[in-house]
Structures are given as structure tokens and as C-alpha cells.
Motif scaffolding. Structure first.
Motif, PDB file in Angstrom:
ATOM      1  N   THR A   1     -15.506  -9.130  -2.892  1.00  0.00           N
ATOM      2  CA  THR A   1     -14.861  -8.581  -4.084  1.00  0.00           C
ATOM      3  C   THR A   1     -13.533  -9.278  -4.362  1.00  0.00           C
ATOM      4  O   THR A   1     -13.203  -9.575  -5.509  1.00  0.00           O
ATOM      5  N   VAL A   2     -12.762  -9.536  -3.310  1.00  0.00           N
ATOM      6  CA  VAL A   2     -11.489 -10.240  -3.476  1.00  0.00           C
ATOM      7  C   VAL A   2     -11.719 -11.599  -4.120  1.00  0.00           C
ATOM      8  O   VAL A   2     -11.027 -11.996  -5.060  1.00  0.00           O
TER       9      VAL A   2
ATOM     10  N   THR B   1       0.808  -1.221   0.000  1.00  0.00           N
ATOM     11  CA  THR B   1       0.000   0.000   0.000  1.00  0.00           C
ATOM     12  C   THR B   1       0.838   1.266   0.000  1.00  0.00           C
ATOM     13  O   THR B   1       0.304   2.365  -0.150  1.00  0.00           O
TER      14      THR B   1
ATOM     15  N   ASN C   1     -17.551  -0.422   1.031  1.00  0.00           N
ATOM     16  CA  ASN C   1     -16.291  -1.072   0.691  1.00  0.00           C
ATOM     17  C   ASN C   1     -15.861  -2.058   1.762  1.00  0.00           C
ATOM     18  O   ASN C   1     -15.436  -3.178   1.476  1.00  0.00           O
ATOM     19  N   GLU C   2     -15.951  -1.636   3.023  1.00  0.00           N
ATOM     20  CA  GLU C   2     -15.513  -2.485   4.124  1.00  0.00           C
ATOM     21  C   GLU C   2     -16.316  -3.783   4.162  1.00  0.00           C
ATOM     22  O   GLU C   2     -15.773  -4.864   4.373  1.00  0.00           O
TER      23      GLU C   2
ATOM     24  N   GLY D   1      -6.469  -6.977   1.612  1.00  0.00           N
ATOM     25  CA  GLY D   1      -7.142  -8.270   1.657  1.00  0.00           C
ATOM     26  C   GLY D   1      -6.689  -9.186   0.540  1.00  0.00           C
ATOM     27  O   GLY D   1      -6.512 -10.393   0.737  1.00  0.00           O
ATOM     28  N   SER D   2      -6.497  -8.610  -0.655  1.00  0.00           N
ATOM     29  CA  SER D   2      -6.053  -9.407  -1.801  1.00  0.00           C
ATOM     30  C   SER D   2      -4.646  -9.938  -1.587  1.00  0.00           C
ATOM     31  O   SER D   2      -4.360 -11.113  -1.855  1.00  0.00           O
TER      32      SER D   2
ATOM     33  N   THR E   1     -15.462  -6.225   0.978  1.00  0.00           N
ATOM     34  CA  THR E   1     -14.069  -6.483   0.632  1.00  0.00           C
ATOM     35  C   THR E   1     -13.822  -7.945   0.299  1.00  0.00           C
ATOM     36  O   THR E   1     -13.301  -8.275  -0.770  1.00  0.00           O
TER      37      THR E   1
ATOM     38  N   ARG F   1     -12.225   5.113   3.766  1.00  0.00           N
ATOM     39  CA  ARG F   1     -12.935   3.848   3.565  1.00  0.00           C
ATOM     40  C   ARG F   1     -14.429   4.079   3.750  1.00  0.00           C
ATOM     41  O   ARG F   1     -14.844   4.782   4.672  1.00  0.00           O
TER      42      ARG F   1
ATOM     43  N   TRP G   1      -8.711  -0.287  -2.109  1.00  0.00           N
ATOM     44  CA  TRP G   1      -9.533  -0.652  -0.952  1.00  0.00           C
ATOM     45  C   TRP G   1      -9.634  -2.157  -0.747  1.00  0.00           C
ATOM     46  O   TRP G   1     -10.051  -2.618   0.330  1.00  0.00           O
ATOM     47  N   ILE G   2      -9.249  -2.965  -1.758  1.00  0.00           N
ATOM     48  CA  ILE G   2      -9.206  -4.413  -1.549  1.00  0.00           C
ATOM     49  C   ILE G   2      -7.761  -4.934  -1.586  1.00  0.00           C
ATOM     50  O   ILE G   2      -7.544  -6.146  -1.532  1.00  0.00           O
TER      51      ILE G   2
END
Length: 330
Positions: free
Chosen positions: A144-145, A56, A137-138, A273-274, A141, A133, A269-270
Motif C-alpha cells: 500500500t505504501v 503517530t 493491514n499488516e 511505514g510511509s 502495508t 491492527r 495503519w500505513i
């Protein structure tokens, strides 16, 4: 790292403390295996969080990712040197006391540096710009991942890469001893490989930048395959040792390059997690490919190591070609 992620990072480090303490006592085999499982959980948690944090970063992210994984290479380089010495002693399990000492230092540093603060807070203190955020989105997440094709392509790529790396670093010693007639010092060849891995992740940073990370990974793969073929067919202990070390140099940049690619093509935003999924899933390669190697070697001999590695490296190139090149959306 939200507070939960910071605690996850610390928990991973504590898992390693427990695992090494068990192993240092030379327990019965089932307990030894259990300790390795605990260690694997701890390593995967820390690997995912560390990669997610560095990915990030906005300033010199490629160089910082390379340095992060060069530090891993340093540890992998030192480990065979230490274990080779302890293997010649009556209490060989005391090798794990060295690992325990490193794990204790790691735990202390994690607490002192991050102080259980969230990832966004740490990034802001480092001068990074952190996007706001949203609740949507939260909450979405993970979904989406799991629905993002590029994430799974990178995860499989990392799985194969880690498997190749660990297989070479471990099984090359057996290959050198059984096929090339190497002696007790053959363990140092593994250190040569991981030393090359460390060097490659730092020295080749300028090559990656000049040639382009996507293109240069294909070049490294082709050269690695060519060198692995020489190890396969050239019956020279010295040549094999040198070739394995150079393969380490060429393989070294691949992991950080893949993580950098993830940071370019995935929404921020992912991203954490990704990266966590990619790193965690990929860590399974450290168990899967060495296990496959052992199973194949049991039936066909350790000579099967080289064709397996060549095939896996070629498969890595195919996977890398399928990874998207489009820039990530804002």
C-alpha cells in the motif's frame, strides 16, 4: 515500533558508534568513506523510526515534530563550531571523538527510554489511543505504501529539501571563502545557518499554526529564494552571512511541516511505514545534491552554487503544490 522496529532503532545507533570509532583513528581514505556509509545507514534508520513514532502522536503533534527537528538543528549548529576548532589541530580526526561521545549517549538513552518495547506499547504508556491492527493491514502495508502517490511526492519533496539544507550547510563555506574572500572563520557561517534552522523550527511554530502549514511553506520558500538571490548578487561577506542565517530560519520548519502533512493525509495503519520510506528516501538528498554541486562547481566554479539552490527551492514549491490536501481516511 514493534520489537523489530525497536531493534532497528538501536541497530542504527550502534552503526554510528562503529562509524565514528573508525573515523576518529584517521584511517586510509577508502576506510573513511566506508565509515561514512555505515554512519549514513545508522542515521537513516534512526531518522525513519523517530519521525514515524512522533508522526503517530495525537496530542500537539505539530509542536512535538518541530521540537524533534529542532534537536537535529542543535546538533548541526554545534558540529561546525567543534570541527572548526579541531581543523586547526594536528590530530583533526579527534573531532569524531566528540561525535562518538554523543552517539554513545544516544544509544544509552534509546535503551533507557524505549527498553526495546514495541511502538504501540510505548504509545499506550504515553496515553495515546492505538487503533487495532488487522492481519490484512499488516500484510499489505508495504504494498500500500508503494502504491500511494502522496507518499512518493512527499519523499521527493524531502529528498530535495534535505539536499538543499545539506548543500547550503556544507558548500556555503567554500562559496564564502572562494567568492567572497572569507578567512578561516568562514566555517562559523555554516553554524549560523544551522542555528537559524533550529530557531525556525521552534519560534515559527505559532506562525505555522496561525497562517496554516500548507500556505506558510510557500511563503517561506519565496522568501528563501529572494534571500538566496541576494547572496548570489550582493558581494558583501556580512550580508551573505546574515542572509544565510535567515534562510536557515525559513527552511527550518519545512521538514516537520512535511511530516505533519503526511500524518494528516495518510491512513494511520500505513503511517509509520510511509514516514520511514519518506525519511529514508529523502536522506539520499544529503548525498545527491551536494554531489551535484561538487560536479557542477568542478566545471563552472563554486559561483554555480546559488543558481542551483534557487532552482531547487523553486522545484520544492512545485512538489509541495502537488501534495494532496485531503484529510486522511479513518
Amino acid at each position: 515500533m514493534t520489537d523489530v522496529r525497536a531493534q532497528t532503532l538501536l541497530f542504527g545507533s550502534l552503526c554510528q558508534l562503529v562509524a565514528y570509532a573508525i573515523q576518529a583513528s584517521a584511517p586510509p581514505f577508502p576506510a573513511f568513506v566506508m565509515a561514512y556509509a555505515i554512519n549514513g545507514v545508522g542515521l537513516a534508520l534512526q531518522d525513519a523510526q523517530a519521525n514515524g513514532f512522533v508522526a503517530t502522536l495525537q496530542s500537539h503533534a505539530e509542536a512535538k515534530m518541530g521540537i524533534l527537528h529542532a534537536a537535529y538543528g542543535c546538533g548541526a549548529f554545534a558540529s561546525p563550531l567543534v570541527s572548526t576548532q579541531f581543523a586547526q589541530l594536528p590530530r583533526w580526526s579527534f573531532h569524531f571523538l566528540t561525535s562518538l561521545g554523543v552517539a554513545i549517549s544516544n544509544t544509552i538513552l534509546l535503551v533507557l527510554v524505549f527498553k526495546l518495547k514495541g511502538q504501540d506499547e510505548c504509545l499506550r504508556q504515553a496515553g495515546e489511543i492505538v487503533p487495532e491492527r488487522t492481519t490484512e493491514n499488516e500484510q499489505g502495508t508495504f504494498k500500500t505504501v508503494m502504491r500511494t502517490k502522496a507518499v512518493h511526492l512527499l519523499a521527493v519533496f524531502i529528498l530535495i529539501y534535505v539536499g538543499v539544507e545539506v548543500t547550503i550547510g556544507g558548500w556555503i563555506v567554500s562559496f564564502i571563502i572562494e567568492v567572497r574572500g572569507g578567512g578561516p572563520s568562514s566555517g562559523y557561517i555554516s553554524s549560523g545557518f544551522f542555528g537559524g534552522l533550529t530557531i525556525g523550527r521552534v519560534v515559527l511554530l505559532w506562525v505555522n499554526k496561525k497562517v496554516g502549514e500548507r500556505r506558510v511553506l510557500f511563503i517561506y520558500s519565496i522568501l528563501s529564494i529572494a534571500l538566496e538571490i541576494t547572496v548570489w548578487f550582493v558581494p558583501s561577506l556580512i550580508q551573505n552571512a546574515v542572509a544565510v542565517s535567515i534562510v536557515g530560519v525559513l527552511l527550518g520548519p519545512m521538514y516537520p511541516i512535511a511530516m505533519n502533512q503526511a500524518s494528516r493525509i495518510l491512513p494511520r495503519w500505513i503511517l509509520t511505514g510511509s514516514i520511514g520510506w519518506i525519511a529514508g528516501f529523502g536522506q539520499a538528498g544529503s548525498a545527491l545534491l551536494p554531489f551535484m554541486t561538487g560536479a557542477i562547481a568542478a566545471n563552472h566554479g563554486i559561483k554555480s552554487l546559488q543558481p542551483l539552490l534557487v532552482a531547487m527551492m523553486a522545484f520544492m514549491m512545485v512538489l509541495w503544490a502537488l501534495v494532496p490536501t485531503a484529510r486522511r481516511p479513518d
